[in-house]
Design a protein around this motif. Structure first.
Motif, PDB file in Angstrom:
ATOM      1  N   GLY A 169       0.816  -1.209   0.000  1.00 46.31           N
ATOM      2  CA  GLY A 169       0.000   0.000   0.000  1.00 46.31           C
ATOM      3  C   GLY A 169       0.848   1.256   0.000  1.00 46.31           C
ATOM      4  N   LYS A 170       1.935   1.241   0.761  1.00 46.21           N
ATOM      5  CA  LYS A 170       2.822   2.404   0.833  1.00 46.21           C
ATOM      6  C   LYS A 170       3.570   2.621  -0.478  1.00 46.21           C
ATOM      7  CE  LYS A 170       3.618   2.080   5.830  1.00 46.21           C
ATOM      8  NZ  LYS A 170       4.628   1.815   6.891  1.00 46.21           N
ATOM      9  N   ILE A 171       4.095   1.539  -1.069  1.00 48.94           N
ATOM     10  CA  ILE A 171       4.858   1.716  -2.309  1.00 48.94           C
ATOM     11  C   ILE A 171       3.934   2.100  -3.458  1.00 48.94           C
ATOM     12  CG2 ILE A 171       6.658   0.124  -1.548  1.00 48.94           C
ATOM     13  CD1 ILE A 171       5.506  -1.982  -3.393  1.00 48.94           C
ATOM     14  N   LYS A 338      -4.221  15.921   5.165  1.00 47.17           N
ATOM     15  CA  LYS A 338      -2.784  15.855   5.479  1.00 47.17           C
ATOM     16  C   LYS A 338      -2.226  14.546   4.935  1.00 47.17           C
ATOM     17  CE  LYS A 338      -2.927  18.691   9.685  1.00 47.17           C
ATOM     18  NZ  LYS A 338      -2.634  18.709  11.150  1.00 47.17           N
ATOM     19  N   PRO A 339      -1.850  14.507   3.649  1.00 49.03           N
ATOM     20  CA  PRO A 339      -1.325  13.261   3.067  1.00 49.03           C
ATOM     21  C   PRO A 339      -0.065  12.747   3.754  1.00 49.03           C
ATOM     22  CG  PRO A 339      -1.899  14.835   1.344  1.00 49.03           C
ATOM     23  CD  PRO A 339      -1.973  15.576   2.645  1.00 49.03           C
ATOM     24  N   SER A 340       0.650  13.623   4.465  1.00 47.32           N
ATOM     25  CA  SER A 340       1.864  13.188   5.160  1.00 47.32           C
ATOM     26  C   SER A 340       1.564  12.184   6.271  1.00 47.32           C
ATOM     27  CB  SER A 340       2.598  14.401   5.747  1.00 47.32           C
ATOM     28  OG  SER A 340       1.764  15.097   6.659  1.00 47.32           O
ATOM     29  N   GLU A 341       0.315  12.108   6.720  1.00 48.67           N
ATOM     30  CA  GLU A 341      -0.056  11.180   7.783  1.00 48.67           C
ATOM     31  C   GLU A 341      -0.487   9.815   7.247  1.00 48.67           C
ATOM     32  OE1 GLU A 341      -3.126  13.148   9.932  1.00 48.67           O
ATOM     33  OE2 GLU A 341      -1.776  14.596  10.883  1.00 48.67           O
ATOM     34  N   PHE A 342      -0.358   9.611   5.941  1.00 51.20           N
ATOM     35  CA  PHE A 342      -0.824   8.365   5.339  1.00 51.20           C
ATOM     36  C   PHE A 342      -0.052   7.156   5.863  1.00 51.20           C
ATOM     37  CE2 PHE A 342      -0.433   5.110   2.049  1.00 51.20           C
ATOM     38  CZ  PHE A 342      -1.755   4.810   1.821  1.00 51.20           C
ATOM     39  N   HIS A 343       1.271   7.251   5.925  1.00 50.49           N
ATOM     40  CA  HIS A 343       2.081   6.112   6.383  1.00 50.49           C
ATOM     41  C   HIS A 343       1.740   5.731   7.817  1.00 50.49           C
ATOM     42  CE1 HIS A 343       5.570   5.818   3.303  1.00 50.49           C
ATOM     43  NE2 HIS A 343       4.441   6.126   2.710  1.00 50.49           N
TER      44      HIS A 343
END
Length: 531
Positions: A169-171, A338-343
């Motif tokens: 999902g992350k990659i 806040k897409p930076s909080e996705f991980h």
């Protein structure tokens, strides 16, 4: 004097814009050359840069500070001259953090404001509820059956699948981004389809997108059909004495699902996901409470290290399919404020799912041991089973909107969007309202899921067949392949190893699941087995 100042400023801005354009063109050409493709022409490079700029402006609301020297007086012009080039460079930067000057009252700015209001952003918690809803689905009730045929290896596979699906999902989201000239990550792609097209370009610019679109639509629509089938079956088994057939219960469930046709954004879907998670929590509490009441009879000696070679591939499919959420992730990440909080969101959702699934599967198996059935609620006493089935129906109905909304988005972008290349007119008006044919498309999709649920026989085997092909492909094979293709020169050796290993394991799971599902279908049609 003022005319001379304006002329100098105009020349500097023109030179700066030309320099940035040349750098962008060189970077795009170099990137394609390193990936083994021919470099883009001048016209293509400028076209790519223009499309990327417009797309980024539309999605991120990027603002540019425009020098209004025509409105400045002589004194102000002198002040700007004294500021030197530093002031000019600062003014020409893109204001990505929203702290820059207010945008001009242009028509494009007004349209961007309207689109922002029509599609509100979601928080990391709301995105987490959507992911939790996807990976804590109906198939969790089949995990004790996986322990029956896999023993401790089945428990290990629950943990392993969580790690792998979180990683892929992350990659997959990493493939949405590219670095700009300043080394900053910029979202240049919007969807799974854009990633596939980027991997196949420039030789086959739309082939990858078509493949992913077909796989996504099959996976999403089949998931919706499954929820309708499960709802009808559970209601029929909960009230067997009522003069209502399973098909009639499915029709009643579909009537309750018709309001899904009016969903416009993920904000409303997130609320359904929260309710669905609460229903799932109640189901787990009821099942685990009954299992704990029989803790003295737990059969620890029945948990083995061996596996059933013929049936364990089915267990692998149950476990892997219970973690699939990749097809929703690009849309979820793009709608996060806040897409930076996705991980971080991916980490805590998969850790929580891994712990809950492992404990649920082990406790349920210890309670019934070799008598464990494919759906663990069938082992419960009749009184408790009726209550649990009602919550399962609620969960199925509340789970329906997420895959439905994703399927509608794929169909709208494929046939009703993309400007002049669309097959049909846009589903939305200038004010963001849904047009009549857009509503017809959505209602037709709901009715189609009902018809398929009623008339397609042996649905469980068909779902296993499509899941083995599209599920493993979208969650294992394609993310690792796209990651290697798009970010090859930036990957460390262990990233390459993980991607290759996941690709190989996913391929094995897909082939084995396909073979066993085909064998089940042939056997069912040969002996005319009813579901």
């Amino acid at each position: 004097m003022a005319t001379l100042i304006r002329s100098k400023l105009s020349n500097k801005l023109s030179n700066a814009a030309t320099s940035v354009s040349n750098k962008s063109q060189a970077k795009v050409s170099g990137m394609f050359a390193r990936m083994g493709f021919q470099a883009a022409t001048d016209e293509e490079g400028l076209g790519f840069a223009a499309c990327d700029d417009l797309d980024y402006d539309h999605r991120q609301g990027m603002q540019m500070d425009i020098l209004t020297t025509d409105e400045a007086g002589p004194g102000e012009g002198s002040g700007q001259t004294g500021a030197g080039d530093g002031g000019l460079d600062g003014d020409s930067h893109y204001q990505r953090d929203g702290t820059g000057p207010p945008p001009s009252g242009s028509k494009d700015a007004g349209l961007a404001d309207e689109l922002t209001e029509v599609k509100p952003k979601i928080t990391a918690w709301e995105a987490g509820w959507n992911v939790t809803n996807a990976i804590q689905g109906m198939f969790v009730l089949g995990l004790p059956y996986a322990i029956l045929h896999g023993g401790y290896l089945g428990l290990f596979l629950i943990i392993f699948a969580a790690v792998v699906c979180c990683y892929t999902g992350k990659i997959l989201i990493a493939c949405l981004y590219e670095e700009d000239e300043d080394g900053q990550l910029v979202r240049v792609r919007d969807s799974y389809v854009d990633i596939a097209n980027a991997c196949c370009a420039p030789r086959f610019p739309s082939l990858g997108g078509h493949i992913v679109n077909v796989a996504q639509i099959i996976e999403l629509v089949m998931t919706c059909i499954l929820y309708v089938v499960v709802s009808g079956n559970l209601m029929y088994n909960s009230f067997p004495n009522m003069p209502v057939s399973q098909k009639s219960w499915a029709i009643i469930a579909t009537v309750a699902l018709l309001p899904c046709a009016f969903l416009k954004n993920l904000k409303a879907v997130s609320k359904f996901s929260l309710l669905c998670t609460m229903a799932h929590f109640v189901i787990n509490v009821l099942v685990i409470a009954y299992c704990l009441s029989r803790a003295r009879d737990w059969a620890w000696d029945k948990v083995k290290f061996y596996i059933d070679v013929k049936k364990f591939p089915i267990s692998i499919g149950i476990i892997v399919f219970s973690y699939t959420s990749q097809i929703f992730l690009p849309s979820l990440e793009g709608n996060m404020n806040k897409p930076s909080e996705f991980h971080c969101m991916m980490n805590w959702t998969h850790i929580a799912a891994c712990i809950l699934k492992g404990l649920f599967a082990l406790v349920a198996y210890l309670t019934w041991a070799d008598a464990t059935k494919e759906v663990i609620t069938d082992n419960l006493p009749s009184t408790i089973r009726a209550v649990v089935n009602l919550f399962l129906v609620a969960k199925a109905l509340l789970s329906y909107p997420l895959p439905f909304f994703a399927a509608v988005e794929v169909l709208e972008k494929s046939f009703f969007g993309d400007g002049g290349r669309a097959y049909f007119p846009d589903c939305y008006g200038g004010d963001g309202r849904l047009k009549s044919w857009g509503l017809t498309l959505r209602c037709g999709l709901v009715v189609f899921t009902l018809l398929m649920a009623i008339y397609v026989p042996h649905f469980a085997l068909l779902m296993g067949l499509t899941g083995s092909l599209t599920g493993a492909g979208l969650c294992f094979l394609l993310p690792s392949l796209f990651h290697l293709k798009l970010l090859w020169r930036k990957l460390l050796w262990h990233h390459v190893f993980f991607d290759v290993a996941i690709f190989v394991i996913g391929g094995i799971c897909s082939i084995s699941g396909f073979i066993h599902s085909m064998e089940g279908l042939i056997e069912a049609y040969k002996y005319n087995i009813e579901e």
